[in-house]
Design an enzyme around this catalytic site. Sequence first.
Site, PDB file in Angstrom:
ATOM      1  CE1 TYR A  76      -3.787   2.392   0.895  1.00  0.00           C
ATOM      2  CE2 TYR A  76      -2.322   3.227   2.597  1.00  0.00           C
ATOM      3  CZ  TYR A  76      -3.477   3.340   1.844  1.00  0.00           C
ATOM      4  OH  TYR A  76      -4.314   4.410   2.042  1.00  0.00           O
ATOM      5  CG  ASP A 135       5.672   3.556   0.716  1.00  0.00           C
ATOM      6  OD1 ASP A 135       5.987   4.110   1.797  1.00  0.00           O
ATOM      7  OD2 ASP A 135       4.506   3.517   0.300  1.00  0.00           O
ATOM      8  CE  LYS A 187       1.966   5.118   8.187  1.00  0.00           C
ATOM      9  NZ  LYS A 187       0.566   5.297   8.525  1.00  0.00           N
TER      10      LYS A 187
HETATM   11  N1  HOZ Z   1      -3.886   3.227   5.992  1.00  0.00           N
HETATM   12  C1  HOZ Z   1      -2.972   3.770   6.928  1.00  0.00           C
HETATM   13  C2  HOZ Z   1      -2.353   2.667   7.715  1.00  0.00           C
HETATM   14  N2  HOZ Z   1      -1.847   1.602   6.962  1.00  0.00           N
HETATM   15  C3  HOZ Z   1      -3.600   4.807   7.832  1.00  0.00           C
HETATM   16  C4  HOZ Z   1      -4.929   4.443   8.333  1.00  0.00           C
HETATM   17  C5  HOZ Z   1      -5.559   5.538   9.193  1.00  0.00           C
HETATM   18  O1  HOZ Z   1      -4.914   6.503   9.542  1.00  0.00           O
HETATM   19  O2  HOZ Z   1      -6.717   5.400   9.488  1.00  0.00           O
END
Ligand code: HOZ
Length: 429
Positions: free
Chosen positions: A144, A239, A267
Site C-alpha cells: 500500500y 516506500d 509518519k
Molecule cells: N492506511 C494507513 C495505515 N496503513 C492509515 C490508516 C488511518 O490513519 O486510518
Amino acid sequence: MTIGSNAAEFARAQQCLVGGVNSAVRAFRAVGGTPRFIERAQGAYMWDVEGHRYIDYLGSWGPMIVGQSHPKVVKAVQDAATRGLSYGAPNVMETELAERIKALHPHIERVRFTSSGTEAAMSALRLARGATGRTKIIKFEGCYHGTADSLLVKAGSGALAFGTPSSAGVPADLAQHTLVASYNDLPSVQAFFEQYPNQIACVMVEPLPGNMNLMMPDDGFLEGLQAICRDDGALLIFDEVMSGFRVALGGAQEVTGITPDLSAFGKVIGGGMPVGAFGGPASVMEHMAPLGPVYQAGTLSGNPIAMAAGLATLDLIAEPGFFADLSEKTTRLVKGLIAAAAKHRIAFSARSVGGMAGMYFMSQAPKNFADIQTQDSEAFKRFFHRMLEQGIYFPPSTVEAFFTSSALSESDIAFTLEAADRAFAAEAA
Ligand code: HOZ
C-alpha cells in the site's frame, strides 16, 4: 472521567462524516463493533470518551514512536506555534530536517517535503515517470502506497481490509500502466521487464511491508529488485512511510543493507503532525520544479509546526540506545504473545523489527499476500475485541502491522501479556 459514549458519538459522526470517519479502517468494519472515540492520549495510553484507558499499539498507525505528547515534542510544537502556524515561504527547520534525512540515508542528496505519505509516494512516482520518460510502473500485491490513483491497484491496508484492493474511480486507462507483481517473487517482476523492456519507470515497494501486516523480504529479494532495475534503467523506490525511522534509525535500508534510487517517508518524520517526504540523488530529484519539468507543490509542505515536531522526534530517536531498547521491548512482547498462544494451542505467529510488529492467526508467519489471506481472520477479530475490552488497543485489521513506543513500560508489557493469556484461553475454551 466519562464525557460521552462511543456509540452515541459514532451515531452522531455518521450523520456528517462518511461512515463516521476520515479514514476507512477506523470505522472498525474489518473487526465489527463500535469505534472508540479518543478523547486524549499521553505516553503509552489513549483514553476514549467513556473514560476507558487503552495501551496504545496503534501509535496513530506508526508516527508515535516516542509515545503520545512527549514533553520535548510538545514544547517544540508550542515554541514553533508562537512564531507562526504557516508561512508559505522557506524556513530553516525544513533545511534542518532535510539535512537529518540526508545524513541517515546515503543515497539521498535532495529532499522534498509534502503533507502526507500519500503525497510523497504519489510525487515520487510522478518524478520517476518524468525522469525516465516511461509510463509503466510495478508495485506488489498487498503493498500500500497511499491513495494516489496509479497506486490504488491491488493495494493493502484499508483497501484490502474492505475487499476493495483496487478502488472504484481509478480509470482503467490509468490502472493498465500499473503492473502488479508478487512480493518475494522475483520471477514475477522479471517477467514484466521481459514483456515491457525499457518501458517501466519504476518498481515501488514497501521494503518491509506493513500494510498486508508485517512481511519480511526473503534473502536476495530486494537485492534482486535493485539489480533488475539497474539493468533496465528503471528506478527502485522504497516506500518507507511506515518503516522509515521506525524499524531502525536508518529504516529498512539500514536493516536490509539495500539502497534504492528514491525513498518516500511519512509518519515518524512528522512526530504526529502531517508530514511526508521523498528524496534521492540530485540527478533524479532535480527533474522537479523549480529546477525541472516535473511539477510538485503544496501550501502546507514544510509547515513550521510539522517540521518542529519532526525535528524533536528525530532528536529523541537518535539518542544512543533508543532503537536497541525499543527492539528489545518489542521482541519481548512478541515472544510473550507467541508463548501465550502456544500455551492454549492457538495457531498463531508473530514477529517484529525495531518498533514495528505483526501478529498472524496462522502457525507460520506469512511471506506474501497469498499467505496472509489464509490466516484465521475470525480468530483475530475475537482476539482484537477481547484485548480491547481489557484495555489494549491493537490496529483494527488483520492486515495492519502494530507499533510500540519508547513510552511502553515493563508493566504495560506484563499487563498486555496477561490480557493476551486470558484472550487466548477464551479462544481455546
Ligand atoms: N492506511 C494507513 C495505515 N496503513 C492509515 C490508516 C488511518 O490513519 O486510518
